[in-house]
Design an enzyme around this catalytic site. Structure first.
Site, PDB file in Angstrom:
ATOM      1  N   LYS A 181       4.480   5.037   5.129  1.00  0.00           N
ATOM      2  CA  LYS A 181       3.773   3.757   5.112  1.00  0.00           C
ATOM      3  C   LYS A 181       3.639   3.152   6.513  1.00  0.00           C
ATOM      4  CE  LYS A 181       5.277   2.922   0.381  1.00  0.00           C
ATOM      5  NZ  LYS A 181       5.866   1.989  -0.596  1.00  0.00           N
TER       6      LYS A 181
ATOM      7  N   PRO B 192       0.825  -1.210   0.000  1.00  0.00           N
ATOM      8  CA  PRO B 192       0.000   0.000   0.000  1.00  0.00           C
ATOM      9  C   PRO B 192       0.860   1.261   0.000  1.00  0.00           C
ATOM     10  CG  PRO B 192      -0.785  -1.573   1.632  1.00  0.00           C
ATOM     11  CD  PRO B 192       0.521  -2.088   1.135  1.00  0.00           C
ATOM     12  N   GLU B 193       0.419   2.269  -0.717  1.00  0.00           N
ATOM     13  CA  GLU B 193       1.156   3.534  -0.752  1.00  0.00           C
ATOM     14  C   GLU B 193       0.595   4.487   0.293  1.00  0.00           C
ATOM     15  OE1 GLU B 193       2.578   4.900  -4.467  1.00  0.00           O
ATOM     16  OE2 GLU B 193       2.228   2.998  -5.477  1.00  0.00           O
TER      17      GLU B 193
ATOM     18  N   ARG C 248      11.265  -3.542  -8.109  1.00  0.00           N
ATOM     19  CA  ARG C 248       9.888  -3.362  -8.543  1.00  0.00           C
ATOM     20  C   ARG C 248       9.873  -2.998 -10.014  1.00  0.00           C
ATOM     21  NH1 ARG C 248       6.533  -2.210  -4.266  1.00  0.00           N
ATOM     22  NH2 ARG C 248       4.872  -2.797  -5.710  1.00  0.00           N
TER      23      ARG C 248
ATOM     24  N   ASN D 189       5.344   2.379  -5.906  1.00  0.00           N
ATOM     25  CA  ASN D 189       5.606   2.105  -7.306  1.00  0.00           C
ATOM     26  C   ASN D 189       4.688   2.859  -8.260  1.00  0.00           C
ATOM     27  OD1 ASN D 189       7.335   0.772  -9.051  1.00  0.00           O
ATOM     28  ND2 ASN D 189       5.944  -0.951  -9.358  1.00  0.00           N
TER      29      ASN D 189
ATOM     30  N   ARG E 182      14.187   8.108  10.627  1.00  0.00           N
ATOM     31  CA  ARG E 182      14.706   7.393   9.452  1.00  0.00           C
ATOM     32  C   ARG E 182      13.918   7.721   8.180  1.00  0.00           C
ATOM     33  NH1 ARG E 182      14.551   2.712  13.004  1.00  0.00           N
ATOM     34  NH2 ARG E 182      12.833   1.859  11.750  1.00  0.00           N
TER      35      ARG E 182
END
Length: 269
Positions: free
Chosen positions: A52, A2-3, A258, A166, A125
């Site tokens: 995410k 999931p984005e 990807r 992606n 991060r």
């Protein structure tokens, strides 16, 4: 995977359904049993997203969820179905209208209870998230401009930019005529500022609609009404099909694990 728009939509929906009230937390599968016992019947303050990652605040204890490739939530009202299979975590509570609400988590990469310093280490991060208020896209550009790595790879690096996956990678590069193979240091500040602003608009629309639509009306085969699935993207998963702008076949190859999609004419190196 999931984005970012999906995670922000989940955070919004879970806050609306559960925040401000006690939540019954269980782990039918057993893998999250200790964490569920710690959170059970405590009041949920809010759920937020960064990139995410989801963070559900129960006072000083924060539930961190990262869906990874296979994680998913399902939700409903009334009585939940009997637990089946690898059900990592279930929430049950009373919604704002007094009706029962529930949500189930399966297959997540991370489902853990953290303290604030541990959450801060995760956030440190991550790069800026276009969906978070006051995120600074210039922070991402400083990392991009100092790198020889291809921009198509940098956009997938969550330490550079959080929440883009992606689909948004392929589509934002096409919309701005940028080759995915262009080194980051060759993406000037003006081009990046336009890409960032476009990401903010597109990803906010993704939260609102629950899907990614990146095509402009003039590039769709059907005008008006709901955007059909086949009209939603410029290059993503359109290998061999004609580019919507120049009719050149869309190409694909693997980049950072990807499938990458691009038009070799509209996005010439």
């Amino acid at each position: 995977m999931p984005e970012g728009h999906t995670l922000h939509r989940l955070a919004r929906d879970q806050s609306l359904a559960f925040a401000g009230r006690p939540v019954h937390v269980t782990s039918p599968q057993g893998r999250f049993a200790a964490g569920a016992a710690l959170l059970d019947d405590r009041v949920l303050d809010e759920v937020t997203a960064h990139g995410k990652h989801l963070f559900a605040c129960f006072g000083a204890d924060i539930l961190h969820v990262h869906l990874g490739l296979y994680g998913s939530y399902t939700a409903g009202t009334g009585t939940p179905p009997p637990p089946r299979g690898a059900l990592r975590m279930r929430w049950q509570g009373e919604g704002p209208d007094g009706l029962g609400v529930w949500t189930d988590l399966r297959g997540a990469t991370a489902c853990e209870v953290l303290a604030a310093p541990e959450v801060d280490r995760i956030l440190d991060r991550l790069g800026p998230d276009p969906l978070r208020p006051r995120s600074d896209g210039a922070v991402a550009h400083r990392r991009i401009a100092g790198s020889r790595t291809a921009i198509g790879a940098l956009l997938m690096d969550q330490s550079v930019l959080a929440g883009v996956g992606n689909v948004y990678r392929a589509e934002i590069l096409f919309r701005h005529g940028v080759s995915p193979f262009r080194p980051g240091r060759d993406v000037d500040a003006g081009t990046w500022a336009a890409m960032w602003a476009d990401l903010v608009v597109l990803m906010r629309a993704g939260v609102r609609m629950g899907r990614i639509v990146t095509t402009r009306p003039e590039h769709r085969t059907r005008r008006g009404g709901a955007v059909r699935r086949e009209d939603a993207h410029y290059v993503y998963r359109r290998t061999g099909l004609p580019c919507r702008v120049c009719a050149t076949p869309v190409q694909t190859q693997v980049m950072v694990g990807r499938n990458l999609y691009w038009c070799p004419v509209c996005q010439a190196v």
